[in-house]
Design a protein around this motif. Sequence first.
Motif, PDB file in Angstrom:
ATOM      1  N   LEU A  49     -69.312 -27.989 -36.040  1.00 52.77           N
ATOM      2  CA  LEU A  49     -69.827 -28.897 -35.010  1.00 52.77           C
ATOM      3  C   LEU A  49     -69.301 -30.315 -35.196  1.00 52.77           C
ATOM      4  O   LEU A  49     -68.888 -30.967 -34.225  1.00 52.77           O
ATOM      5  CB  LEU A  49     -71.359 -28.896 -35.030  1.00 52.77           C
ATOM      6  CG  LEU A  49     -72.034 -27.604 -34.586  1.00 52.77           C
ATOM      7  CD1 LEU A  49     -73.533 -27.710 -34.790  1.00 52.77           C
ATOM      8  CD2 LEU A  49     -71.687 -27.289 -33.140  1.00 52.77           C
ATOM      9  N   GLU A  50     -69.298 -30.778 -36.418  1.00 55.34           N
ATOM     10  CA  GLU A  50     -68.838 -32.147 -36.716  1.00 55.34           C
ATOM     11  C   GLU A  50     -67.372 -32.337 -36.308  1.00 55.34           C
ATOM     12  O   GLU A  50     -67.013 -33.348 -35.710  1.00 55.34           O
ATOM     13  CB  GLU A  50     -69.017 -32.433 -38.204  1.00 55.34           C
ATOM     14  CG  GLU A  50     -68.531 -33.791 -38.637  1.00 55.34           C
ATOM     15  CD  GLU A  50     -69.385 -34.942 -38.127  1.00 55.34           C
ATOM     16  OE1 GLU A  50     -68.863 -36.065 -38.015  1.00 55.34           O
ATOM     17  OE2 GLU A  50     -70.579 -34.708 -37.831  1.00 55.34           O
ATOM     18  N   ASP A  51     -66.548 -31.356 -36.626  1.00 54.80           N
ATOM     19  CA  ASP A  51     -65.112 -31.495 -36.401  1.00 54.80           C
ATOM     20  C   ASP A  51     -64.658 -31.163 -34.983  1.00 54.80           C
ATOM     21  O   ASP A  51     -63.633 -31.680 -34.537  1.00 54.80           O
ATOM     22  CB  ASP A  51     -64.342 -30.597 -37.382  1.00 54.80           C
ATOM     23  CG  ASP A  51     -64.503 -31.035 -38.821  1.00 54.80           C
ATOM     24  OD1 ASP A  51     -64.914 -32.193 -39.069  1.00 54.80           O
ATOM     25  OD2 ASP A  51     -64.232 -30.204 -39.712  1.00 54.80           O
ATOM     26  N   PHE A  52     -65.393 -30.302 -34.277  1.00 48.92           N
ATOM     27  CA  PHE A  52     -64.859 -29.784 -33.015  1.00 48.92           C
ATOM     28  C   PHE A  52     -65.695 -30.059 -31.775  1.00 48.92           C
ATOM     29  O   PHE A  52     -65.242 -29.760 -30.674  1.00 48.92           O
ATOM     30  CB  PHE A  52     -64.574 -28.279 -33.164  1.00 48.92           C
ATOM     31  CG  PHE A  52     -63.396 -28.031 -34.050  1.00 48.92           C
ATOM     32  CD1 PHE A  52     -62.110 -28.099 -33.554  1.00 48.92           C
ATOM     33  CD2 PHE A  52     -63.572 -27.781 -35.404  1.00 48.92           C
ATOM     34  CE1 PHE A  52     -61.013 -27.906 -34.379  1.00 48.92           C
ATOM     35  CE2 PHE A  52     -62.488 -27.587 -36.241  1.00 48.92           C
ATOM     36  CZ  PHE A  52     -61.202 -27.652 -35.724  1.00 48.92           C
ATOM     37  N   ARG A  53     -66.871 -30.645 -31.918  1.00 46.29           N
ATOM     38  CA  ARG A  53     -67.676 -30.895 -30.713  1.00 46.29           C
ATOM     39  C   ARG A  53     -66.996 -31.881 -29.761  1.00 46.29           C
ATOM     40  O   ARG A  53     -67.283 -31.894 -28.572  1.00 46.29           O
ATOM     41  CB  ARG A  53     -69.100 -31.324 -31.053  1.00 46.29           C
ATOM     42  CG  ARG A  53     -69.233 -32.692 -31.617  1.00 46.29           C
ATOM     43  CD  ARG A  53     -70.664 -33.193 -31.818  1.00 46.29           C
ATOM     44  NE  ARG A  53     -71.679 -32.205 -31.673  1.00 46.29           N
ATOM     45  CZ  ARG A  53     -72.623 -31.922 -32.563  1.00 46.29           C
ATOM     46  NH1 ARG A  53     -72.687 -32.611 -33.683  1.00 46.29           N
ATOM     47  NH2 ARG A  53     -73.514 -31.004 -32.339  1.00 46.29           N
ATOM     48  N   ILE A  54     -66.060 -32.680 -30.259  1.00 48.57           N
ATOM     49  CA  ILE A  54     -65.350 -33.625 -29.388  1.00 48.57           C
ATOM     50  C   ILE A  54     -64.506 -32.904 -28.337  1.00 48.57           C
ATOM     51  O   ILE A  54     -64.149 -33.497 -27.319  1.00 48.57           O
ATOM     52  CB  ILE A  54     -64.471 -34.607 -30.188  1.00 48.57           C
ATOM     53  CG1 ILE A  54     -63.397 -33.863 -30.973  1.00 48.57           C
ATOM     54  CG2 ILE A  54     -65.309 -35.474 -31.095  1.00 48.57           C
ATOM     55  CD1 ILE A  54     -62.339 -34.756 -31.592  1.00 48.57           C
ATOM     56  N   TYR A  55     -64.204 -31.625 -28.557  1.00 49.33           N
ATOM     57  CA  TYR A  55     -63.401 -30.862 -27.607  1.00 49.33           C
ATOM     58  C   TYR A  55     -64.240 -30.168 -26.536  1.00 49.33           C
ATOM     59  O   TYR A  55     -63.692 -29.689 -25.547  1.00 49.33           O
ATOM     60  CB  TYR A  55     -62.555 -29.807 -28.333  1.00 49.33           C
ATOM     61  CG  TYR A  55     -61.596 -30.410 -29.323  1.00 49.33           C
ATOM     62  CD1 TYR A  55     -60.544 -31.228 -28.911  1.00 49.33           C
ATOM     63  CD2 TYR A  55     -61.748 -30.183 -30.682  1.00 49.33           C
ATOM     64  CE1 TYR A  55     -59.670 -31.793 -29.817  1.00 49.33           C
ATOM     65  CE2 TYR A  55     -60.865 -30.743 -31.601  1.00 49.33           C
ATOM     66  CZ  TYR A  55     -59.838 -31.545 -31.160  1.00 49.33           C
ATOM     67  OH  TYR A  55     -58.975 -32.094 -32.069  1.00 49.33           O
ATOM     68  N   PHE A  56     -65.559 -30.113 -26.720  1.00 52.08           N
ATOM     69  CA  PHE A  56     -66.427 -29.414 -25.768  1.00 52.08           C
ATOM     70  C   PHE A  56     -66.525 -30.190 -24.454  1.00 52.08           C
ATOM     71  O   PHE A  56     -66.882 -31.358 -24.438  1.00 52.08           O
ATOM     72  CB  PHE A  56     -67.869 -29.281 -26.262  1.00 52.08           C
ATOM     73  CG  PHE A  56     -68.095 -28.575 -27.560  1.00 52.08           C
ATOM     74  CD1 PHE A  56     -67.090 -27.943 -28.251  1.00 52.08           C
ATOM     75  CD2 PHE A  56     -69.362 -28.564 -28.100  1.00 52.08           C
ATOM     76  CE1 PHE A  56     -67.334 -27.301 -29.450  1.00 52.08           C
ATOM     77  CE2 PHE A  56     -69.629 -27.929 -29.297  1.00 52.08           C
ATOM     78  CZ  PHE A  56     -68.606 -27.290 -29.971  1.00 52.08           C
ATOM     79  N   GLU A  57     -66.267 -29.517 -23.366  1.00 51.72           N
ATOM     80  CA  GLU A  57     -66.597 -30.031 -22.038  1.00 51.72           C
ATOM     81  C   GLU A  57     -67.998 -29.538 -21.666  1.00 51.72           C
ATOM     82  O   GLU A  57     -68.789 -30.242 -21.078  1.00 51.72           O
ATOM     83  CB  GLU A  57     -65.567 -29.542 -21.026  1.00 51.72           C
ATOM     84  CG  GLU A  57     -65.815 -29.988 -19.598  1.00 51.72           C
ATOM     85  CD  GLU A  57     -65.510 -31.451 -19.383  1.00 51.72           C
ATOM     86  OE1 GLU A  57     -66.180 -32.060 -18.526  1.00 51.72           O
ATOM     87  OE2 GLU A  57     -64.640 -31.998 -20.064  1.00 51.72           O
ATOM     88  N   LYS A  58     -68.247 -28.284 -22.048  1.00 55.19           N
ATOM     89  CA  LYS A  58     -69.512 -27.623 -21.713  1.00 55.19           C
ATOM     90  C   LYS A  58     -69.726 -26.493 -22.714  1.00 55.19           C
ATOM     91  O   LYS A  58     -68.767 -25.871 -23.171  1.00 55.19           O
ATOM     92  CB  LYS A  58     -69.402 -27.055 -20.286  1.00 55.19           C
ATOM     93  CG  LYS A  58     -70.542 -26.226 -19.803  1.00 55.19           C
ATOM     94  CD  LYS A  58     -70.252 -25.713 -18.400  1.00 55.19           C
ATOM     95  CE  LYS A  58     -71.246 -24.687 -17.940  1.00 55.19           C
ATOM     96  NZ  LYS A  58     -70.926 -24.174 -16.589  1.00 55.19           N
ATOM     97  N   VAL A  59     -70.969 -26.254 -23.048  1.00 53.48           N
ATOM     98  CA  VAL A  59     -71.350 -25.141 -23.931  1.00 53.48           C
ATOM     99  C   VAL A  59     -72.607 -24.502 -23.346  1.00 53.48           C
ATOM    100  O   VAL A  59     -73.543 -25.206 -22.951  1.00 53.48           O
ATOM    101  CB  VAL A  59     -71.638 -25.618 -25.368  1.00 53.48           C
ATOM    102  CG1 VAL A  59     -72.145 -24.468 -26.226  1.00 53.48           C
ATOM    103  CG2 VAL A  59     -70.424 -26.249 -25.992  1.00 53.48           C
TER     104      VAL A  59
END
Length: 98
Positions: A82-92
């Motif tokens: 979550l720390e490393d990759f949530r910046i890539y989420f548009e929607k979950v």
Amino acid sequence: MIAHHVLFWLKADTTAEQKEAFRASLQTLEGVEVVKNLHIGTPAPIERAVVDTTYTFSLIVFFDDLDAHNIYQEHPLHLAFLEDFRIYFEKVIIYDAQ
């Protein structure tokens, strides 16, 4: 049994290399000791009105019970993802089923 199904829509400007790193990080979640089974996928080429193929990645994780699910949520591998990759989420969107 708990099934934890997560659908990720990544931002449009996510590069192929970032997507590969994202998938590799999802794969590390298999190292969480309470995970019984894990599947990472992308939309299948199925064209039916009831099938949503707009997401980028699907993650399905199976646990024995709710306690195992809760351990997973706080596990360092999950938190690192979550720390490393949530910046890539548009929607979950998450579907949890028992």
